[in-house]
Design an enzyme around this catalytic site. Structure first.
Site, PDB file in Angstrom:
ATOM      1  N   GLU A 435      67.962  52.220   2.292  1.00 27.33           N
ATOM      2  CA  GLU A 435      67.060  53.384   2.291  1.00 27.33           C
ATOM      3  C   GLU A 435      66.186  53.396   3.557  1.00 27.33           C
ATOM      4  O   GLU A 435      65.019  53.760   3.524  1.00 27.33           O
ATOM      5  CB  GLU A 435      66.212  53.370   1.019  1.00 27.33           C
ATOM      6  CG  GLU A 435      65.606  54.690   0.588  1.00 27.33           C
ATOM      7  CD  GLU A 435      66.584  55.844   0.517  1.00 27.33           C
ATOM      8  OE1 GLU A 435      67.630  55.700  -0.154  1.00 27.33           O
ATOM      9  OE2 GLU A 435      66.315  56.876   1.146  1.00 27.33           O
TER      10      GLU A 435
HETATM   11  C1  LIG Z   1      73.744  46.212  -0.897  1.00 25.78           C
HETATM   12  C2  LIG Z   1      73.675  47.437  -0.072  1.00 25.78           C
HETATM   13  C3  LIG Z   1      73.662  48.680  -0.683  1.00 25.78           C
HETATM   14  C4  LIG Z   1      73.655  49.840   0.082  1.00 25.78           C
HETATM   15  N1  LIG Z   1      73.730  51.063  -0.533  1.00 25.78           N
HETATM   16  C5  LIG Z   1      73.967  52.168   0.230  1.00 25.78           C
HETATM   17  C6  LIG Z   1      74.291  53.429  -0.382  1.00 25.78           C
HETATM   18  O1  LIG Z   1      74.322  53.558  -1.605  1.00 25.78           O
HETATM   19  N2  LIG Z   1      74.575  54.469   0.427  1.00 25.78           N
HETATM   20  C7  LIG Z   1      74.551  54.367   1.791  1.00 25.78           C
HETATM   21  O2  LIG Z   1      74.846  55.333   2.454  1.00 25.78           O
HETATM   22  N3  LIG Z   1      74.228  53.195   2.399  1.00 25.78           N
HETATM   23  C8  LIG Z   1      73.939  52.105   1.650  1.00 25.78           C
HETATM   24  N4  LIG Z   1      73.647  50.911   2.253  1.00 25.78           N
HETATM   25  C9  LIG Z   1      73.556  50.854   3.701  1.00 25.78           C
HETATM   26  C10 LIG Z   1      72.125  50.695   4.216  1.00 25.78           C
HETATM   27  O3  LIG Z   1      71.382  51.841   3.959  1.00 25.78           O
HETATM   28  C11 LIG Z   1      72.252  50.331   5.713  1.00 25.78           C
HETATM   29  O4  LIG Z   1      72.689  48.986   5.766  1.00 25.78           O
HETATM   30  C12 LIG Z   1      70.965  50.530   6.457  1.00 25.78           C
HETATM   31  O5  LIG Z   1      70.700  51.892   6.559  1.00 25.78           O
HETATM   32  C13 LIG Z   1      71.000  49.936   7.866  1.00 25.78           C
HETATM   33  O6  LIG Z   1      72.168  50.309   8.564  1.00 25.78           O
HETATM   34  P1  LIG Z   1      73.041  49.180   9.240  1.00 25.78           P
HETATM   35  O7  LIG Z   1      73.303  48.132   8.240  1.00 25.78           O
HETATM   36  O8  LIG Z   1      74.204  49.813   9.885  1.00 25.78           O
HETATM   37  O9  LIG Z   1      72.102  48.549  10.344  1.00 25.78           O
HETATM   38  P2  LIG Z   1      71.841  49.096  11.837  1.00 25.78           P
HETATM   39  O10 LIG Z   1      71.576  50.546  11.815  1.00 25.78           O
HETATM   40  O11 LIG Z   1      72.907  48.595  12.725  1.00 25.78           O
HETATM   41  O12 LIG Z   1      70.476  48.369  12.177  1.00 25.78           O
HETATM   42  C14 LIG Z   1      70.398  46.962  12.418  1.00 25.78           C
HETATM   43  C15 LIG Z   1      68.952  46.586  12.640  1.00 25.78           C
HETATM   44  O13 LIG Z   1      68.441  47.268  13.773  1.00 25.78           O
HETATM   45  C16 LIG Z   1      67.267  47.987  13.455  1.00 25.78           C
HETATM   46  N5  LIG Z   1      67.280  49.254  14.182  1.00 25.78           N
HETATM   47  C17 LIG Z   1      68.255  50.183  14.222  1.00 25.78           C
HETATM   48  N6  LIG Z   1      67.889  51.201  15.014  1.00 25.78           N
HETATM   49  C18 LIG Z   1      66.665  50.925  15.489  1.00 25.78           C
HETATM   50  C19 LIG Z   1      65.747  51.585  16.366  1.00 25.78           C
HETATM   51  N7  LIG Z   1      66.009  52.780  16.878  1.00 25.78           N
HETATM   52  N8  LIG Z   1      64.560  50.988  16.601  1.00 25.78           N
HETATM   53  C20 LIG Z   1      64.269  49.792  16.070  1.00 25.78           C
HETATM   54  N9  LIG Z   1      65.088  49.114  15.253  1.00 25.78           N
HETATM   55  C21 LIG Z   1      66.276  49.671  14.961  1.00 25.78           C
HETATM   56  C22 LIG Z   1      67.303  48.200  11.951  1.00 25.78           C
HETATM   57  O14 LIG Z   1      65.991  48.251  11.430  1.00 25.78           O
HETATM   58  C23 LIG Z   1      68.025  46.952  11.461  1.00 25.78           C
HETATM   59  O15 LIG Z   1      67.124  45.900  11.253  1.00 25.78           O
HETATM   60  C24 LIG Z   1      73.603  49.741   1.496  1.00 25.78           C
HETATM   61  C25 LIG Z   1      73.570  48.489   2.109  1.00 25.78           C
HETATM   62  C26 LIG Z   1      73.635  47.355   1.355  1.00 25.78           C
HETATM   63  C27 LIG Z   1      73.670  46.028   2.052  1.00 25.78           C
END
Ligand SMILES: Cc1cc2nc3c(=O)[nH]c(=O)nc-3n(C[C@H](O)[C@H](O)[C@H](O)COP(=O)(O)OP(=O)(O)OC[C@H]3O[C@@H](n4cnc5c(N)ncnc54)[C@H](O)[C@@H]3O)c2cc1C
Length: 591
Positions: A435
Site C-alpha cells: 500500500e
Molecule cells: C505480501 C505482499 C502482498 C502484496 N499485495 C499486493 C496486492 O494485493 N496488490 C498489488 O498490486 N500489490 C501488492 N503488493 C506489492 C506492494 O504493494 C509493492 O511491493 C510495493 O508497492 C513496492 O513495490 P516494489 O516491491 O516493486 O518496490 P520498488 O518500487 O522497487 O521500491 C523499492 C524501494 O525503493 C523505494 N522507492 C521507490 N521509489 C522511490 C522514490 N521515488 N523515492 C524514494 N524511495 C523510493 C521504496 O520505498 C522501496 O523501499 C504486495 C506485496 C507483498 C510483498
C-alpha cells in the site's frame, strides 16, 4: 499458544471519552450510543478471540497451498469466513442499497481492530474485498454496482487489487499490462501481476479482480493507466455465474509472514474486463479509496503490536529471572518475575503507550473520513489526506518495532517458534511495504501533502494544537505533564516545516529529511492524542467515574509517552536541519 483479549474497554474509551462520537453532528452517529457500540465491540471481540485467533497459528504454519491451479486456504478458514458473513461483519459500513448496514466508518474501524489483531492474514480477504467494493462504489456504472456490489458486500464474492508487476512497483507508469477494446464495450486484458493478495483461494464463489492496465494507443506513463473489473467467473445477465474467465494464478509467493493469505502471481491472457470510470483515469479511481486503504494498513501495524504486547505482559509476569534491585518481590520463589526490572518496564511502557496512542490516532482518522464523506466536510477531507501517510508510515514502522520489542521480553524464547512471538513480527513487517512503501509515504507527505491547498491543512493542524493548548493551559497538571511537551514537539515540527519551505528549491535537502519528518509528525499526532486522552481521563475522574484504576492507568501511560517518546521530535529536527549533504555525499560506486 499466544493469547489475545480484545481491548474493548480501551476501544470504548476512544470512541466515547475521547471522540464523543454519539454527540457529533454527523449523519448516522446518533445511533452510536454506548449501549450500541458496546454490543458491537464486545461481539467483534468475541468473534476475534473465539473464531479468528485460534486460526492465527494454524494459518501461519499451514499456509496456503496450490494444487492444480486451485488454492486451498488453511484448515478452518472457510468455516470462519462463513461465520464472518453470517454475522454481517463484512457489510458494516457498506451502502444498504447493496446489502450493507450503512454504519459509520469509525465503528467499522473499531470492529476491525480485534479482527486484525487476532488474525491479520485472514482478515485481509475481507479487507481487500472492501477496498475493491469502495472503488466500484465510487466509480462504477449503475449496472456494475448492481452486478457486483451485493455479492461483494456479503463476501460471497471477494475482491483483489492488481497494481504490481515484476518490473513496476512504486513507479506504476512503467506498467505493461494492456487492454484492447473488444468491440462490444469490454476489453481484452493481457499481462502479469505479481504479489496479489487473496488472488486465488477457495473461500468464495467468485473473485472480482480490479486490474490496472494501459489501453493501447493511450497516453504514455501513469496518465495512460485505466482500471478494469476482471471477474474470475463471468457473470450472466441474471446474475448467475457463467464461464471461467482467462485469468489464473501462476503460483503462490513464498514469503516471510501472513502465510494464511494467498499472495499470488496472476496471469491475464486476453481476459474479459470492463472499464471502471473513464479511460486513462485509473489512478484517480484508485486514489479515491487510498485514505481508507492506508488507514487500514496503519491499523494492521499497531494491531499486531497490541497482540504481541499482550503476550509480552503475560510472559513478563510469569517468567522468573533475577531479583528486583530494590528488594525481592517473590521471596519464596527462586527469583522475581521479569516485570520487576526497570528495563522490562521501559520496554512494555514503550509498547503500551504506542498502541493506545495509535488506536486513538487511527479512530480519529476514521472519524475524519466519516466527516469528509457523510458531511462533505472539505476541511476534514484535507486533514485526513495530510494524515494518511503518517497513519500508514509511522504506525506500521512502530508497529513492527514494538512487535519485535515484545519478542525481546521473551529473550531467546521469543526467537523460538514454539512461543509464537516471531509471527507478530513477521506479519507486521509487510505493512511497512505494501500500500505504498513507507519511504514513499514520507515522500508523499513532504512532497505533496504539506503544500496541499497552499499548506492550509498543515496550518489547520498546528492551529488545532495551539487552540487545544490555549483552552486547557489553566489546568496546572495537564499543562505541566501534557501541554508543555506537546507545545515543544509542535514547535519542532513547525521548525522542520520551515526548513522545507526554505529549501523548496533544493529537493535533496527536503527529501533527505522526509522520513524524519514523517516520524516527527507521527509523534506530534500521538502527543496530541495523549493530551486529549489525559484531559478526558481527568474529567472522568473529576466526575466520580467508578473505574478509577482504568483512568489512573491511562494518565500514567500518557505521562510516559510525553516524557519518554515525544522528545524524539528534537532529534528528528536536528537531523532534518543537516540537510542532504551527508546523505548524498557518496558516489553510487562508493556504497
Ligand atoms: C505480501 C505482499 C502482498 C502484496 N499485495 C499486493 C496486492 O494485493 N496488490 C498489488 O498490486 N500489490 C501488492 N503488493 C506489492 C506492494 O504493494 C509493492 O511491493 C510495493 O508497492 C513496492 O513495490 P516494489 O516491491 O516493486 O518496490 P520498488 O518500487 O522497487 O521500491 C523499492 C524501494 O525503493 C523505494 N522507492 C521507490 N521509489 C522511490 C522514490 N521515488 N523515492 C524514494 N524511495 C523510493 C521504496 O520505498 C522501496 O523501499 C504486495 C506485496 C507483498 C510483498
Amino acid at each position: 499458544m499466544p493469547i489475545y483479549n480484545a481491548p474493548t474497554k480501551d476501544i470504548q474509551f476512544v470512541l466515547h471519552d475521547l471522540l464523543r462520537i454519539s454527540e457529533q453532528d454527523i449523519e448516522g452517529f446518533d445511533e452510536l450510543d454506548r449501549d450500541f457500540t458496546t454490543a458491537v465491540v464486545e461481539e467483534a471481540g468475541k468473534v476475534a478471540t473465539e473464531v479468528l485467533h485460534p486460526l492465527n497459528v494454524v494459518g501461519d504454519k499451514e499456509g496456503c497451498v496450490m494444487e492444480n491451479g486451485v488454492v486451498r486456504t488453511p484448515a478452518g478458514f472457510k468455516e470462519a469466513f462463513q461465520q464472518m458473513r453470517d454475522g454481517g461483519w463484512t457489510a458494516m459500513d457498506c451502502d444498504p442499497e447493496y446489502g450493507g448496514q450503512g454504519l459509520p466508518y469509525v465503528i467499522h474501524t473499531a470492529a476491525q481492530e480485534p479482527f486484525v489483531s487476532a488474525n491479520m492474514a485472514f482478515n485481509m480477504y475481507q479487507g481487500l474485498t472492501h477496498g475493491a467494493y469502495s472503488a466500484i462504489y465510487a466509480h462504477g456504472s449503475a449496472e456494475q454496482k448492481q452486478t457486483y456490489l451485493p455479492k461483494m458486500v456479503s463476501c460471497e464474492w471477494t475482491g483483489t487489487m492488481n497494481l504490481t508487476e515484476p518490473h513496476c512497483g512504486t513507479d506504476l507508469g512503467l506498467m505493461r499490462t494492456k487492454a484492447v477494446p473488444d468491440g462490444d464495450g469490454s476489453y481484452k486484458i493481457s499481462g502479469q501481476k505479481i504479489f496479489i493478495s487473496a488472488g486465488e483461494h477457495d473461500m468464495a464463489e467468485n473473485i472480482i479482480h480490479l486490474v490496472l492496465a494501459k489501453i493501447q494507443g493511450g497516453p504514455e506513463g501513469i496518465k495512460g493507466v485505466s482500471l478494469f473489473i476482471v471477474p474470475k467467473f463471468l457473470v450472466n445477465e441474471d446474475g448467475s455465474l457463467g464461464q471461467r474467465n482467462s485469468v489464473s494464478a501462476g503460483k503462490i509467493e513464498e514469503k516471510m509472514g501472513i502465510h494464511g493469505n494467498s499472495t499470488c502471481v496472476m496471469n491475464y491472457d486476453e481476459a474479459e474486463g470492463y472499464l471502471i470510470g473513464e479511460e486513462h483515469k485509473g489512478m484517480r479511481a484508485m486514489f479515491t479509496m487510498m485514505n481508507e486503504a492506508r488507514l487500514g494498513v496503519g491499523l494492521q501495524g499497531y494491531a499486531q503490536a497490541e497482540s504481541a504486547y499482550q503476550n509480552a505482559v503475560a510472559y513478563a509476569n510469569d517468567r522468573l529471572q533475577g531479583r528486583d534491585v530494590t528488594g525481592a518481590q517473590n521471596p519464596d520463589g527462586p527469583a522475581d518475575p521479569l516485570i520487576v526490572h526497570p528495563d522490562i518496564r521501559r520496554n512494555l511502557m514503550d509498547q503500551k503507550s504506542f498502541t493506545e496512542g495509535a488506536r486513538a490516532f487511527t479512530f480519529w482518522g476514521a472519524y475524519l473520513i466519516d466527516r469528509a464523506h457523510r458531511n462533505q466536510d472539505a476541511d476534514a477531507d484535507g486533514l485526513i489526506s495530510l494524515m494518511t501517510p503518517v497513519i500508514k508510515g509511522f504506525l506500521t514502522d512502530k508497529g513492527f518495532e514494538y512487535a519485535t520489542a515484545a519478542q525481546q521480553v521473551y529473550g531467546g524464547h521469543g526467537y523460538i517458534e514454539e512461543w509464537g512471538m516471531s509471527q507478530y513480527a513477521r506479519d507486521a513487517r509487510i505493512a511497512m511495504i505494501y500500500e505504498g512503501a513507507n519511504g514513499v509515504q514520507a515522500l508523499d507527505l513532504v512532497g505533496r501533502k504539506l503544500a496541499l491547498d497552499g499548506g492550509k491543512h498543515v496550518m489547520a493542524f498546528f492551529e488545532m494544537i495551539k487552540t487545544f493548548v490555549k483552552e486547557n493551559e489553566s489546568h496546572a497538571v495537564l499543562n505541566k505533564d501534557f501541554l508543555t511537551p506537546l507545545k515543544a514537539a509542535s514547535k519542532d515540527l513547525q521548525a522542520a516545516g520551515m526548513y522545507f519551505m526554505q529549501n523548496a528549491t533544493k529537493p535533496n535537502n527536503a527529501l533527505s529529511g522526509s522520513y524524519d519528518f514523517m516520524h516527527m509528525m507521527g509523534h506530534v499526532c500521538l502527543g496530541l492524542m495523549w493530551a486529549r486522552m489525559a484531559k478526558a481521563a481527568m474529567e472522568a475522574l473529576d466526575s466520580g467515574a467508578s473505574d478509577t484504576e482504568f483512568y489512573e492507568t491511562k494518565l500514567a501511560t500518557g505521562r510516559y509517552y510525553m516524557a519518554r517518546q515525544l522528545p524524539a521530535t528534537a532529534m528528528h529536527l536536528v537531523r532534518i536541519n543537516t540537510g542532504g549533504d551527508t546523505v548524498m555525499a557518496l558516489e553510487a560506486a562508493n556504497f
